[in-house]
Design a protein around this motif. Structure first.
Motif, PDB file in Angstrom:
ATOM      1  N   UNK D  10       0.851  -1.199   0.000  1.00  0.00           N
ATOM      2  CA  UNK D  10       0.000   0.000   0.000  1.00  0.00           C
ATOM      3  C   UNK D  10       0.886   1.248   0.000  1.00  0.00           C
ATOM      4  N   UNK D  11       0.282   2.340  -0.368  1.00  0.00           N
ATOM      5  CA  UNK D  11       0.964   3.631  -0.369  1.00  0.00           C
ATOM      6  C   UNK D  11       0.749   4.295   0.980  1.00  0.00           C
ATOM      7  N   UNK D  12       1.762   4.962   1.478  1.00  0.00           N
ATOM      8  CA  UNK D  12       1.636   5.614   2.781  1.00  0.00           C
ATOM      9  C   UNK D  12       0.598   6.741   2.692  1.00  0.00           C
ATOM     10  N   UNK D  13      -0.256   6.886   3.697  1.00  0.00           N
ATOM     11  CA  UNK D  13      -1.308   7.907   3.649  1.00  0.00           C
ATOM     12  C   UNK D  13      -0.772   9.315   3.411  1.00  0.00           C
ATOM     13  N   UNK D  16      -0.501   9.765  -0.314  1.00  0.00           N
ATOM     14  CA  UNK D  16      -1.816   9.980  -0.917  1.00  0.00           C
ATOM     15  C   UNK D  16      -2.292  11.411  -0.648  1.00  0.00           C
ATOM     16  N   UNK D  19      -0.573  13.934  -2.837  1.00  0.00           N
ATOM     17  CA  UNK D  19      -1.138  13.959  -4.191  1.00  0.00           C
ATOM     18  C   UNK D  19      -2.399  14.808  -4.212  1.00  0.00           C
ATOM     19  N   UNK D  20      -3.243  14.588  -3.236  1.00  0.00           N
ATOM     20  CA  UNK D  20      -4.498  15.349  -3.181  1.00  0.00           C
ATOM     21  C   UNK D  20      -4.217  16.843  -3.042  1.00  0.00           C
ATOM     22  N   UNK D 204       6.650   2.721   0.237  1.00  0.00           N
ATOM     23  CA  UNK D 204       5.522   3.537   0.661  1.00  0.00           C
ATOM     24  C   UNK D 204       5.090   4.590  -0.340  1.00  0.00           C
ATOM     25  N   UNK D 205       5.837   4.729  -1.431  1.00  0.00           N
ATOM     26  CA  UNK D 205       5.423   5.657  -2.471  1.00  0.00           C
ATOM     27  C   UNK D 205       4.326   5.070  -3.332  1.00  0.00           C
ATOM     28  N   UNK D 206       3.775   5.903  -4.217  1.00  0.00           N
ATOM     29  CA  UNK D 206       2.727   5.407  -5.111  1.00  0.00           C
ATOM     30  C   UNK D 206       3.363   5.078  -6.466  1.00  0.00           C
ATOM     31  N   UNK D 238       2.377  15.711  -9.420  1.00  0.00           N
ATOM     32  CA  UNK D 238       1.900  14.608  -8.577  1.00  0.00           C
ATOM     33  C   UNK D 238       3.020  13.621  -8.251  1.00  0.00           C
TER      34      UNK D 238
END
Lengths: 333, 333, 333, 333
Positions: D10-13, D16, D19-20, D204-206, D238
């Motif tokens: 998963x990507x670290x919160x 995320x 990015x938002x 942890x990156x996307x 991003x």
């Protein structure tokens, strides 16, 4: 006397003569009368329809064939000591736009079906690993061994079973055949080859090699690639004429026999020193640095292959007294 | 009689003789005595230090030079009718690994500094557009025009000002020089050239061209690229010997003068039909399809260049009665 | 306010949300649940079986398709102002290993079957000239024109007749369709397309584009090429999720309609200034340097396309007062 | 629970969230505010000037670096089990236009200066053999070993002595550093690295990785190559935002420590089964097929590395009860 390599040997007089006789205007590129006879002449020689293209080096013959048999994202299986891996400046990578050479082990630079299978089985069938697309063997090998037709056929079956193209670098194919006495057809297309680099330059030619396609439908693409690589000479008749002269009266086989006979003479001078059996025109001998220096001091030139090992290569134009002297010098070490 | 192209003309007897005389064993590749004389012989000819490599075609001479002067991500400026664009099967793309040819207009296939400037100025200096890296010109051009030294020098200055490499495809440089009477040095390195494809095959050679490097530091990289492209012949002495024979006694210039003289004879037969001035050995004539057919019916062979236009190319070995007959036939159209 | 390009517009909130919802462990690369839904989702959208691969840029979508449709020794026909020619840093040359772009003329960056035929007919069918292998068009074009289905179909027939692959760069296909109201199927596969770069990033996506293959048998090779080009992201689910979010409820079409509506508002402000009809989300306006400066002084940002010409690009997230102000400013020039 | 690979974790919160937060219009490509901060942020991290480019995969980071460090006609020395050799679909061959990977042996996928020297010494200095141009190492290695700074420095000296470029594939560099406790500077540029693929996606990156250039003058060429390979995303903010989030408060190091701690827990469950010391987040265990099946039956997923050997990879988001259960299950085998 020079036993360094057959690639610098003199050209057979009949080849020089053929060049001189081709010296009149004809159509450019490969539209001339000589070039147009090649397909037929080689088809006769092989006993089946083939397409035959002249080229000037073994490297380009090998690489045009490999580029047609292997996509940029594929792998070519070959021996780790293969000429295409070690002595062509990465040309297969250039011609294929980056295909991979997967290197196999094998005694005397021969590869066996088991090694092919093992190499293929190691590759996961996914997009992350480069999938094998072709096999390339050298005959005679880089250590002067001749493949037997049945050995080639076994590889041909492995290639077919796995959907791999199959190419032979036959820079010294003439020497191999002169040694085994097997038929050209048996050791090539009957054994499953798709393409053959058929060497003539080391065997008395001047600068013409033949690329033979048993999968004849590849020829048109390869002709484009030949031009694109700057290898479509404008006066192709002088190359075609050389090849026809070599085929005429089986000069190619006579020359190979002559070179092999010299090799046998040298081999028999010191059989206990042989690193490999002598099955063509290359002799690998155990010789210390002092022994090598001693031979050189007597006027013989050759290649230091590895520590304690020298390589002698014979050619069609070596004979007589110099050979006898070298044989004696080897025996006397 | 054939006026189709000089690229299929006969080889000069002195070249054939030089090949025959080189027929003895020497070091392979370009380590032989003939090959080792090339740098010196061409340096003498050009009046300065150059590096000279033999190759077998103009295409590979052009493309080795371009690959050294232009990265894969660069652009080569050339005329839209340049040989490298139209007649080399995309070889520049192959040798450079994908560089772009940016096509310029210009009368008679000549390019001018203004066209170079305009082409460069159109390119944004960012990573999205392919940045110009080199200029390549053909001399004589594809329409048989000869660049004057001052024209080349003006391009050389434009190249230097913008950091571009500068290459000349001199497949017919001999003809251009024989026509202008200018010096080889003036039209090449003094005009700012980095590399020159110096043609001999169209001019009486058999299959040896010379790649001349005025930026001599490029030679080692190019020698690697030559091998990697399968263009390092093992018996290079037969190529070097051809080049030396062509330089000997200025045979190259004599041959070009002979071909040009024939061209002038034909041009004068119908000056009103000339599409371009005849400044080398190519003649472009206005001729209807019927007129072309009429010439052919008299035994003359040539190229239909465009609707209503034919191309005749002369060569060193054409002279005498056939030329007179063709001139008369043209005059009589 | 920024009318510079849609390629930097904000991402639609539903796309951001889809990324956040995909944030849990799943299989790597394209083995995850989202990626595995793509073929089905796009097949539903197109009304026939397709293969759909996510990629991160239009450049790679275009070039993977072209590399599969055109060999290294082939040519791709495209408009001289095509994005693949002018704005992709020579990427087609890189991916195809040196294929050629043959540039065609055509009003508004559209190409017509006649131009294709003429370009093909100019090429001699020999090994010296690069043979055409594919056509690539951009829809909407680089000047904001939308191809009608029948125009694409005419090109598709030309492609088929000559054995050429057929690719569409659909970076703004959504805008074109929103403008013409034609069906996605009609303007793509029913018109003969083999492959489509279906753009989403300019249309509200974050960094996911779709490469759609109507010749589904190409997908496996292209998947290999995608990996080989470093474009197989390990967490592909975040790309697939974006695409699915764009398809959901036809968000892609809604966004395109919103961008087009803004474009129409601006176009109607000064119809006499339009260089091209506005059929998507790009507006090319005649405007002097002073006029452009005047607009900029009011806070509007855009691209100086050519002397006396500016380009405005609208995007899905522009609306309301700023658009009205710009329209008024244009009208007041 | 999945211990198959960290590349799908998963990507670290915080990533995320970053990015938002970057979801507003800014300049396209890498002209935005986030991208423009990268050079500075990484220069701070490394304690010297560096250039930092975002890319989406480790494969492209590796290959852009290698293409800048090695010409098409050169060789890259790497371990025979290196990712660039085995798991990138031949991408180095694609990006370099055919350079060769020369494969070295070495325990645990580490290479030592002796192996580099031996490989270089085997190559004749002529045009027939491919000359070494660069070294590439992986840290942590493909078997989870961490290079110590002094080991890297010894390779750096070997590289410098022979004029070779020096690249590190740092897909799991964070894990290696978290394990050795050495400094980032010591194990990279102070040890002589020219370029570093700095991995964040496994950690942890996307979908953002960083290509770090210590030879900063390479950055402009690489930026062109990035575009040319279709890797210049239009909304680069991003990606940059992800990297900045990973650097913020040393999240990259915290995540690596978390993954390593899980690995230690598992390693200590059965130290006698370890094939290699656990110095990062990969555990190679001896386990029979039956034992592997038994673990799987309890819900654990992992990779069958070789007969009798399994690979477990841990990631930043694994912890607590599932890890304890797996440790117990391993201990109980």
């Amino acid at each position: 006397m020079r036993f360094f390599s057959d690639n610098a040997a003199a050209t057979h007089p009949k080849v020089i003569e053929a060049i001189a006789q081709a010296n009149r205007l004809d159509t450019a590129y490969d539209g001339d009368e000589w070039s147009r006879r090649l397909d037929g002449a080689f088809s006769d020689l092989f006993g089946r329809d083939v397409r035959a293209l002249w080229v000037t080096t073994g490297t380009v013959a090998n690489c045009l064939a490999l580029a047609a048999l292997c996509p940029a994202y594929g792998a070519i299986l070959c021996h780790k000591d293969a000429h295409i891996e070690n002595d062509e400046a990465g040309a297969p990578g250039f011609f294929t736009a980056g295909a991979k050479l997967t290197l196999l082990d094998g005694e005397g630079a021969k590869i066996a079906p088991d090694a092919v299978s093992a190499a293929c089985d190691r590759v996961r069938k996914d997009v992350h690993q480069v999938q094998p697309a072709a096999i390339s063997i050298t005959n005679a090998t880089e250590y002067g061994l001749a493949y037997r037709a049945e050995e080639v056929a076994a590889l041909g079956q492995a290639a077919k079973a796995r959907g791999l193209g199959f190419h032979m670098d036959g820079a010294r194919l003439a020497n191999a055949l002169a040694s085994t006495g097997e038929s050209l057809a048996d050791v090539t297309w009957r054994a499953g080859l798709d393409a053959l680099s058929f060497g003539f330059v080391k065997n008395g030619g001047l600068n013409a090699e033949a690329l033979i396609l048993f999968r004849t439908e590849l020829a048109d693409e390869i002709a484009i690639r030949r031009k694109r690589a700057g290898h479509l000479l404008s006066k192709g008749r002088y190359l075609a004429a050389q090849l026809l002269a070599m085929l005429d009266g089986d000069l190619w086989l006579d020359n190979a026999r002559a070179a092999n006979a010299v090799a046998q003479t040298l081999a028999q001078a010191a059989p206990e020193r042989l690193v490999y059996p002598v099955q063509a025109n290359e002799i690998f001998l155990k010789a210390s640095a002092d022994e090598a220096a001693h031979l050189r001091s007597q006027g013989f030139d050759f290649y230091d292959w590895a520590p304690g090992e020298i390589r002698l290569v014979t050619s069609w134009d070596q004979q007589g007294e110099a050979v006898e002297r070298l044989a004696a010098a080897i025996a006397a070490l």
